[in-house]
Design a protein around this motif. Structure first.
Motif, short mmCIF file in Angstrom:
data_model
loop_
_atom_site.label_atom_id
_atom_site.label_comp_id
_atom_site.label_asym_id
_atom_site.label_seq_id
_atom_site.Cartn_x
_atom_site.Cartn_y
_atom_site.Cartn_z
N ILE A 81 0.75 -1.14 -0.08
CA ILE A 81 0.12 -0.05 -0.01
C ILE A 81 0.80 1.34 -0.02
N PHE A 82 1.72 1.44 0.90
CA PHE A 82 2.41 2.61 1.08
C PHE A 82 3.66 2.65 0.34
N GLY A 83 4.35 1.47 -0.02
CA GLY A 83 5.50 1.28 -0.87
C GLY A 83 6.65 1.55 -0.20
N LEU A 84 7.47 0.93 -0.69
CA LEU A 84 9.18 0.97 -0.46
C LEU A 84 9.69 2.51 -0.21
N ALA A 85 9.14 3.26 -1.14
CA ALA A 85 9.78 4.50 -1.08
C ALA A 85 9.38 5.35 0.24
N PHE A 86 8.06 5.41 0.44
CA PHE A 86 7.42 5.90 1.20
C PHE A 86 7.76 5.65 2.68
N THR A 87 7.56 4.06 2.83
CA THR A 87 8.01 3.52 4.22
C THR A 87 9.39 3.64 4.79
N PHE A 88 10.31 3.47 3.56
CA PHE A 88 11.51 3.42 4.49
C PHE A 88 12.36 4.91 3.83
N GLY A 89 12.03 5.38 2.85
CA GLY A 89 12.52 6.65 2.44
C GLY A 89 11.96 7.84 3.00
N GLN A 90 10.84 7.87 3.00
CA GLN A 90 10.41 9.26 3.75
C GLN A 90 10.01 8.99 5.10
N VAL A 91 9.40 7.79 5.67
CA VAL A 91 9.11 7.88 7.17
C VAL A 91 10.43 7.15 7.94
#
Lengths: 492, 514, 200, 118
Positions: free
Chosen positions: B287-297
């Motif tokens: 859902i949130f995706g790799l970039a969001f989960t580990f990049g942004q958050v």
């Protein structure tokens, strides 16, 4: 049978024999026959294999870890090469001797749980075969752990509180180092080289810089707790609570030799002698080995308990082998390999004698042995021969391996190490020779003149120790074939 | 039979079977029926995994009632879901097949049919969570599964089970309410509940999700950079961490597993936390995706330390427990640490390790709890004192325990070794040295807590030498325990199924390949 | 606004009250107030359900439980700092989350743009000028959109909901089906109390 | 109203949440859980509201004027959630009755104390 099948048979045979031993637990005589017959068969199989070693037969049983993009799959697999074959030969040969000896020892001692004892013993031998013939590091690691687990019940055999404490030390150090050190080192190797196969000339060459190689070697050296490098040596004296046959075979031959064998094999087939010699990444290991060698000898001097003294002697002798590997010259590595054989033969004899003294005279301390030589002449004669071999005096086998090691230090120009070797030999004399001297030349204490059971131990105990003592002498004359046999490992 | 209907059948079958079970009333009948249902579920799961694994897209989709997604509810199964379903149904089938024998000591016979009905509901709930592609539907099935597990746990013999169930109920409801808040916030900013649709809309810009003419400050901002979505993610993660019993939110788990009837511990230990982990993977990756989960958050900066703490602290606590079930329960908390650690690497290798460990640990831990059940059929006490000398009294039973214990330690040739191997090599691959060392240290602690049991069973003499005659657990029970633990051996040697499927699943989660 | 303030007041009162009976009654009132709020927010179906289920059934259940147990909270309520910290943190997180939210009642909010219009269009197809034949699932037969969606698009959730009730029902039966409590254990209750529980 | 509505709902939620984790009495815990859940429902319903909208029930169109309906989907979801919430409450209360039978108390610290001593 093809050589490939023979290798598998060599690993499986002891395991099958373990199952049979359990099946025959109601009938001790049949049970012991099974052990002896499998010992004979195993020796025959390993003997047959020596003939085909030049072809380097190899076999993979099953892929355990599937390969990924940049890494090869890892299988449980076996191969036969000189170093492993030599180790297997020693272990299987001495298994027979030890079996005969244990039968005498266990029965005259009236020990409990004899079935468990013989079963675990056979499993341990199977694990040793697995280590000797392992084709890759994973297989080696597997059997290394099996060996640890199968010898635990042997160490705690008496079931006393002391035995259990010793067992915890034993398991804690061996398991702990193997998981934290060895496993990590294996994984790292896999990351670096993409494979874990033992290959002539090593697999790491070109993948590592000297510093990484040094660190990796440290992980391997200290991860192999069975090699008893200081400061990870404490399990070995602790394990001396085990019955003497266990100390003899496992803690003079199988377990500790599995440790140094692992180090040797990693040095030769994973790093490659060239890499070690060139980069100087093993220099630190030389000094650790030398320190272990000296300090263990010194500690041995202070021990009055016979088995404990022998245990510290073992630690010191193991360090010779590690030293041979870390010198990374042809003669030193061969010397290290040869020392596995020579020391095994000598030390097992010493332990046999210690056990025979316990069975025959109920003595465990060096200071109690005065004058005992006259009552147990065979035992103490064998002790003397074996002690001379361990010290490294001709005409005993031990002198050749020490000679080659000394040659290695000279080749490398490591004069201090040569001095260490010399001093250590003197220390060997100092802690081993007083024992037969006391026994033969001191007057027995007058108080226990009439004490019963002061004669030779049962025949089943005496015969094996005479045979292995004779072996020490024979090895003096067989050194050249062994040298030739081993010399092929150092070339690509 | 029309294979297209399999996804819905997987959930509906146990769901509808539960009331039937209730009507059967007789313990034996209800049990037979439940076993039949769970075996059919296993069959369905296996067929589904087979279809998925050999299909080009690597997933199957089913629109419930024919209402097209995103308006209707969609079922979507990929390799990961297929694998989790397989484990889930396999453990359910094995557990149920011996449940009647195990229940005899713990639940009065006239309540068995109710018990089996609840069990099937739990199975249905868990299968539903895995199968569904709709976020709100996840919540509904999560509640079915949770409510039934509260009930199942409260059936334990001692009154502590009631307290444990109540604590679990409170914690679990807080967890699911958090999840509900998270779902709501995510829905608010996207207008959809379908996972795939949600994933897509989260990356759109604000002006494209708002109507024309809306007054928004920063129209070009992607939806997933709004604070609302951040909060949604936080609530979903915390809620799932509660359900997953991730350290330090694990307090409910040891009490629940240690007091529940052994059938229930066996089933839940292998399935419920695994399913929560599955949902966590879905949320973070799908859902949130790799970039969001580990990049942004930067979730890894939170999860990695927590996972390592879980491994070290829970293993250490396990060492000091006197009751076998509590040892195993704390070990579960530690193993959840390994699972989450694999996730937190955010690499394909780490994810593979996590998924493989999900598979392996489910088998191991269920098998071990089943062994505990075996022991409980022969003696009341499950403390380290009372199992002294059990190695001789119940040789085959304790041998099974040793196999499972070696798996927990990660000795080669057990499946536990494979997952640790993959995990450590994933750590090394991404240069996480310290993590690798700490993981192996965790195994070392496992040696200690497993060995305490082994030592008590094999090397300590019982206080009262009542009987030393071998008296193993009933054959059926023993066979079931050996099936699960034997499977850990088989999958420790033939690793193609778990590792192969996990690699592909990890690749698709990472967005590589298909 | 008034409703909201009343709700907050009720909730705070519930925390502070030591008399469980009053607390339960207040929670019923809380439910009723919230039902009122739902009506204000156009959710009549939800309001109806909340009034019936939340204020009705739940309160009855609570009262039933109270008859089996005690009606007073034993220790005086005091402030639990660790809980307060957790709660404040969670609340702050939520408030921060609201900062980027569309304003209350904003017709342009994303939630009203995607999926939902299609639902509404299904029911009021004629008005929005869509053709009655091809995409109109209900042809105006179900005036209540909530009911329509509940039973169609999200009918599966409703099935799940039934399953939840069923689970709870079975669970309560299992727990309270009139059997002697916790066989094999030694509860520290006196027999009279146990029997009272059995009659539940 | 802006965001004020949401904030009040959040305050309610947190009051409920606090009651759940801080209260010792099991029944009070369940009441708190109820408040917590109902506040979450309010959050959902709030986001479905459209200013000047009507309830999502079809009204007869008056000429030239098209009715604005509030979003029906949150209502649907919350109908489900309410029932789920009550089911949880029922189960929790049943457990409380059993706990009371077994321990003679519904205060959590007393119960835990008894467990430690036994």
């Amino acid at each position: 049978m093809s050589p490939e099948c023979l290798i598998v048979a060599a690993v499986l045979l002891p395991l099958i024999s373990a199952a049979l031993v359990v099946a025959c637990h109601q009938r001790p005589n049949l049970r012991e026959t099974v052990t002896l017959v499998s010992g004979g068969l195993l020796l025959a199989i390993v003997g047959r294999l020596t003939g085909s070693v030049d072809a380097r037969p190899a076999i993979n049983l099953v892929d355990v870890i599937p390969g990924s993009i940049d890494q090869a799959a890892i299988a449980i697999g076996f191969h036969a090469e000189p170093l492993g074959l030599l180790f297997a030969l020693v272990a299987s040969g001495l298994w027979i001797a030890t079996s005969v000896y244990s039968i005498g020892y266990m029965r005259s001692h009236g020990e409990q749980h004899q079935t468990r004892f013989f079963c675990c013993f056979a499993v341990a031998i199977g694990a040793v075969m697995g280590i000797a013939f392992a084709r890759n590091l994973l297989t080696l690691f597997l059997f290394y752990e099996v060996l640890t687990l199968s010898t635990y019940p042997l160490v705690t055999h008496h079931g006393s509180e002391a035995a259990k404490r010793a067992g915890r030390t034993y398991l804690g150090i061996l398991m702990g180092t193997s998981i934290v050190g060895l496993l990590l080192a294996i994984l790292w190797t896999w990351q670096l080289a993409g494979t874990l196969e033992f290959k002539a000339g090593g697999i790491l060459d070109g993948h590592v810089d000297p510093l990484t190689a040094g660190l990796l070697l440290a992980l391997f050296a200290f991860g192999t707790g069975k090699a008893a490098l200081m400061p990870l040596h404490r399990w070995l004296p602790a394990a001396m609570v085990a019955p003497t046959p266990v100390s003899a075979l496992l803690h003079a031959v199988a377990v500790v030799k599995a440790g140094v064998f692992t180090i040797l094999k990693v040095g030769v087939y994973i790093f490659g002698i060239d890499l070690l010699g060139r980069g100087g990444s093993s220099v630190w290991l030389m000094y650790v080995a030398a320190a272990t060698l000296l300090s263990a000898s010194l500690v041995a001097l202070t021990r009055d308990n016979l088995k404990e003294r022998l245990a510290y002697s073992t630690i010191s002798q193991l360090a010779y082998i590690v030293l041979g590997m870390s010198l990374a010259t042809k003669s030193s590595v061969i010397g290290g390999g040869m020392h596995i054989v020579m020391h095994a033969c000598g030390k097992i004899t010493l332990f046999f004698c210690a056990g025979a003294i316990l069975v025959g005279a109920h003595k465990t301390r060096v200071s109690q042995l005065d004058g005992l030589g006259r009552k147990m002449p065979w035992t103490f004669a064998a002790f003397t021969i074996a002690a001379l071999s361990v010290i490294g005096l001709p005409p005993m086998g031990g002198c050749w391996s020490k000679w080659l090691l000394a040659l290695g230090t000279v080749e490398m120009g490591q004069w201090p190490l040569l001095a260490v070797l010399m001093i250590s030999s003197l220390l060997n004399v100092a802690y081993l020779m007083p024992i037969p001297l006391r026994a033969f030349f001191r007057e027995p204490p007058e108080t226990d003149d009439e004490s019963p059971g002061t004669g030779e131990a049962p025949l089943a105990c005496v015969i094996p120790l005479c045979l292995t003592a004779a072996g020490c002498v024979v090895l003096f004359f067989c050194a050249d074939p062994i040298y030739q046999f081993l010399s092929s490992i150092t070339w690509k | 039979m029309n294979l297209e209907q399999l996804p819905i059948l997987q959930v509906i079958l146990p769901l509808l079977a539960a009331p039937c079970c209730l009507l059967l009333r007789r313990s034996r009948l209800a049990w037979g029926f439940a076993v039949l249902v769970s075996c059919s579920s296993l069959l369905i799961a296996a067929t589904q995994l087979h279809i998925i694994h050999h299909s080009a897209s690597g997933s199957i989709s089913y629109e419930i009632g024919g209402w097209a997604a995103p308006w209707g509810i969609e079922y979507r199964l990929d390799r990961l879901g297929g694998l989790v379903l397989l484990v889930l149904t396999a453990i359910a089938a094995v557990t149920l097949s011996v449940a009647r024998r195990l229940l005899q000591e713990e639940v009065p016979e006239e309540r068995h049919h109710l018990f089996f009905a609840t069990f099937l509901l739990c199975l249905a709930g868990l299968s539903g969570i895995v199968s569904t592609g709709d976020l709100f539907n996840v919540f509904v099935f999560l509640e079915i599964a949770s409510l039934s597990s509260y009930v199942l746990i409260s059936m334990g013999r001692s009154r502590r089970a009631l307290v444990a169930a109540f604590q679990y109920l409170v914690m679990g409801t807080i967890g699911s309410t958090f999840i509900l808040i998270g779902i709501g916030l995510a829905y608010m900013m996207t207008g959809t509940l379908n996972m795939a649709d949600l994933a897509q809309r989260l990356t759109m810009t604000l002006d494209s999700v708002y109507a024309e003419g809306a007054s928004i400050e920063n129209p070009a901002l992607p939806v997933n950079q709004t604070r609302t979505i951040l909060a949604a993610f936080a609530f979903l993660t915390v809620g799932l961490a509660l359900k997953l019993a991730l350290f330090p939110l694990h307090a409910w788990l040891p009490n629940a597993y240690a007091t529940a009837p052994t059938v229930v511990s066996t089933f839940l230990a292998g399935t419920s936390t695994k399913v929560a982990y599955y949902v966590l993977l879905r949320v973070t990756f799908t859902i949130f995706g790799l970039a969001f989960t580990f990049g942004q958050v930067g979730l890894q900066f939170l999860l990695t330390p927590l996972a390592i703490m879980a491994i070290l602290v829970a293993s250490t606590i396990a060492i000091y427990q006197g009751d076998i079930r509590r040892i195993l329960a704390y070990s579960s908390v530690a193993q959840i640490g390994y699972l989450v650690l694999g996730l937190s690497f955010a690499t394909q290798a780490g994810l593979t390790a996590g998924i493989v460990h999900l598979f392996n640990h489910a088998l191991m831990k269920s098998g071990l709890f089943l062994v505990v059940g075996c022991i409980a059929t022969r003696q009341a006490g499950l403390t380290l004192e009372s199992i002294r000398g059990l190695g001789r009294r119940m040789p085959l039973t304790m041998a099974a325990f040793v196999v499972g214990g070696l798996g927990l330690i990660g000795v080669p040739l057990t499946s536990g070794f494979i997952s640790k191997w993959l995990l450590v090599s994933a750590a090394l691959e991404s240069g996480r040295w310290l993590v690798a060392v700490l993981v192996v240290t965790g195994s070392l602690l496992a040696v200690v807590y497993v060995w305490r049991v082994v030592e008590a069973a094999y090397f300590l003499e019982p206080d009262d030498k009542t009987t030393s005659e071998p008296h193993d657990a009933p054959a059926g029970l023993l066979a079931a325990a050996w099936v699960l633990l034997g499977a850990t051996l088989v999958f420790g040697i033939y690793t193609d199924l778990p590792v192969g499927v996990a690699r592909e699943a990890a690749a698709s989660l990472m967005g590589v390949g298909s | 606004m008034i409703l909201l303030s009343l709700l907050v007041a009720t909730a705070v009162a519930i925390i502070l009250l030591r008399d469980l009976f009053a607390a339960v009654m207040l929670s019923g009132i809380f439910s009723l107030l919230s039902a009122g709020l739902f009506v204000v927010m156009d959710a009549v179906d939800v309001a109806f359900t909340e009034a019936a289920v939340g204020a009705g059934i739940a309160t009855v259940l609570m009262l039933g439980t109270l008859t089996q147990t005690s009606t007073r909270e034993r220790p005086a309520p005091r402030l639990d700092w660790s809980a307060l910290v957790v709660v404040v943190l969670t609340g702050t997180a939520l408030v921060i989350g609201t900062l980027d939210m569309p304003a209350y009642g904003d017709p342009t909010a994303p939630i009203h743009q995607h999926v939902a219009p299609a639902y509404i269009a299904q029911n009021v197809g004629k008005q929005s000028g869509r053709s009655e034949t091809d995409d109109d699932d209900f042809q105006g037969h179900v005036p209540n959109m909530v009911t329509a969606i509940l039973a169609s698009y999200r009918g599966y959730d409703t099935l799940g909901e039934l399953a939840v009730i069923f689970t709870a029902g079975v669970g309560v039966m299992l727990l309270l089906s009139g059997l002697p409590p916790t066989a094999g254990d030694t509860p520290e209750t006196n027999p009279a109390e146990s029997e009272a529980g059995v009659d539940a | 109203m802006g965001l004020f509505n949401y904030w009040t709902v959040i305050v309610l939620m947190m009051v409920g949440f606090y009651t759940v984790i801080a209260r010792n009495n099991l029944i009070k815990t369940m009441i708190g859980l109820g408040i917590f859940q109902v506040s979450v429902f309010m959050l959902y319903i709030s986001m479905g509201k459209i200013a000047d909208g009507t309830a999502p029930i079809r009204v007869q169109p008056s000429a030239g004027h098209e009715a604005i309906y509030s979003n029906p989907l949150p209502h649907v979801l919350i109908l489900t959630a309410i029932v789920v919430g009550v089911a949880t409450t029922a189960l929790g209360l049943a457990l409380i009755i059993r706990i009371r039978e077994a321990y003679g108390s519904i205060e959590e610290d007393e119960i835990l104390e008894m467990d430690r001593n036994s």
